[in-house]
Write an enzyme that holds these catalytic residues in place. Structure first.
Site, PDB file in Angstrom:
ATOM      1  N   SER A 112       0.314  -9.889  -0.728  1.00 43.38           N
ATOM      2  CA  SER A 112       0.299  -8.589  -0.842  1.00 43.38           C
ATOM      3  C   SER A 112       0.479  -7.932   0.609  1.00 43.38           C
ATOM      4  CB  SER A 112      -1.168  -8.292  -1.330  1.00 43.38           C
ATOM      5  OG  SER A 112      -2.308  -8.961  -0.439  1.00 43.38           O
ATOM      6  N   LYS A 135       0.814  -1.094   0.132  1.00 40.23           N
ATOM      7  CA  LYS A 135      -0.008   0.151  -0.037  1.00 40.23           C
ATOM      8  C   LYS A 135       0.731   1.538   0.064  1.00 40.23           C
ATOM      9  CE  LYS A 135      -4.456  -1.317   0.144  1.00 40.23           C
ATOM     10  NZ  LYS A 135      -5.375  -0.589  -0.926  1.00 40.23           N
TER      11      LYS A 135
END
Length: 401
Positions: free
Chosen positions: A303, A53
């Site tokens: 992720s 992110k």
């Protein structure tokens, strides 16, 4: 807004060159054996802030002018976007306010505050938290940093695709967890521009899968609710811009069960030696749930790795049950001295670890001279469970299960 192109992703990569790390790509023998082709793991769980992110958040905030920066930024997140915004804002000298759900994992909450953001715990769901952050932005003038539905965010996440092509030039399929669609959309932009033959697959939690229905209707559809351990992809509706990228560039969308997610977290720890949160392990879950489906070599992007230790404990236990490593049994035995001891001795000889045992003689279902035993056992897997039950029945025990 126009679709993001690969030139924008390359510009983002240049901007991020001194901010993020190029995360490792590691070969996974065990997943390769399960899936029947070469499998590689892109370890974004080792990225700064523990997830991808920071890439999109930093690119978005770097693009703000001086006046916008002076007003500060605001974001809404279950945790990973929150940390990305907090760190990015700190690096750029921008005041940051982050709204998080009241039940946000404690490590994500502590890390977000540690990076210097003012955290406000609001709402029980991401949608409630998101709405509160938008109201705050309207009231204060702070710039809202969307977690996925902005060209700069999509371009920043897309830099992972450029790294994949550099690290694994012959990649056949790329698996990416998908919530709002920023990650899968950005990576698809980067990879399809240079390797249109590579298959891009979005992976969603079965109980938070907004993409299949949205693609079926041709526009973003909001789910009535989401309920999944994978809080990082628990998004009820894809963004308008990210949906267009997914619709035009993503080849397939698959969903994974909660059991598969738990087993994937467990496997990533036991065999890949990686701590991965459920959303980050969604791609591993897809490989386990759909063996042989994806053309190799496969790159599975992990992720994120930000997971509350207490939640991790629950997930490990859930994963062990799903993998047949825990077994709950009910048996009837003779109600006489030595019967229970004989049962426990037999279990030990069969290589079973007894976690707890309950013995009762008081039940309307029992006949005179019978007792019931409830057991929670630790086994070596599904085959061992079947062998155990067969052995108990062969020895004359009534197995109720």
């Amino acid at each position: 807004m126009e679709l993001v192109n690969v030139e924008r992703v390359r510009a983002a990569q240049k901007l991020l060159s001194t901010v993020v790390r190029q995360t490792p790509m590691e070969h996974s023998r065990v997943l390769g054996e399960i899936h029947g082709t070469e499998v590689y793991l892109k370890l974004e769980n080792l990225q700064r802030t523990g997830s991808f992110k920071i890439r999109g958040a930093y690119v978005r905030m770097h693009g703000l002018d001086a006046e916008e920066r002076s007003r500060g930024v605001v974001a809404a997140s279950a945790g990973n976007h929150a940390q990305g915004v907090a760190l990015g804002a700190s690096l750029l000298g921008i005041p940051a306010t982050v709204f998080m759900p009241r039940r946000a994992p404690l490590p994500k909450l502590a890390a977000t505050r540690g990076y210097g953001a003012d955290v406000k715990l609001t709402g029980e769901s991401f949608d409630e938290t998101l709405a509160a952050s938008i109201v705050f932005a309207q009231r204060t003038g702070a710039v809202f940093i969307h977690p996925f539905d902005h060209p700069d965010v999509i371009a920043g996440q897309g830099t992972i695709g450029l790294e994949i092509l550099d690290q694994l030039p012959n990649v056949g399929t790329v698996l990416l967890a998908a919530g709002g669609g920023g990650l899968v959309g950005g990576v698809a932009v980067a990879i399809k521009a240079m390797r249109p033959d590579v298959k891009i697959v979005a992976v969603q939690a079965e109980n938070a899968a907004a993409l299949p229905e949205s693609l079926g209707t041709g526009s973003p559809v909001k789910l009535p609710g989401v309920r999944t351990m994978a809080d990082g992809i628990a998004v009820a509706k894809p963004g308008a811009l990210t949906f267009r990228h997914v619709r035009d560039l993503v080849d397939d969308v698959v969903t994974v069960t909660e059991d598969s997610l738990a087993r994937a977290v467990l496997l990533s720890m036991e065999r890949a030696k990686q701590v991965v949160e459920p959303a980050g392990a969604a791609t591993i879950a897809a490989l386990m749930q759909y063996p042989g489906r994806f053309e190799g070599p496969v790159c599975a992007v992990l992720s994120g790795g930000n997971v509350d230790p207490l939640l991790l404990l629950q997930i490990i236990q859930h994963g062990m049950r799903a993998a047949g490593r825990y077994l709950a049994l009910r048996l009837r035995i003779d109600d006489k001295p030595g019967s229970l001891a004989g049962l426990l001795t037999m279990l030990g000889d069969l290589g079973v670890n007894v976690l707890d045992v309950e013995h009762t003689r008081m039940s309307d279902e029992l006949r005179l001279g019978e007792a019931e035993v409830s057991l929670n056992l630790e086994t070596r897997g599904v085959e061992h469970c079947a062998e155990l039950v067969a052995a108990l029945r062969a020895a004359g025990f009534t197995v109720l299960r």
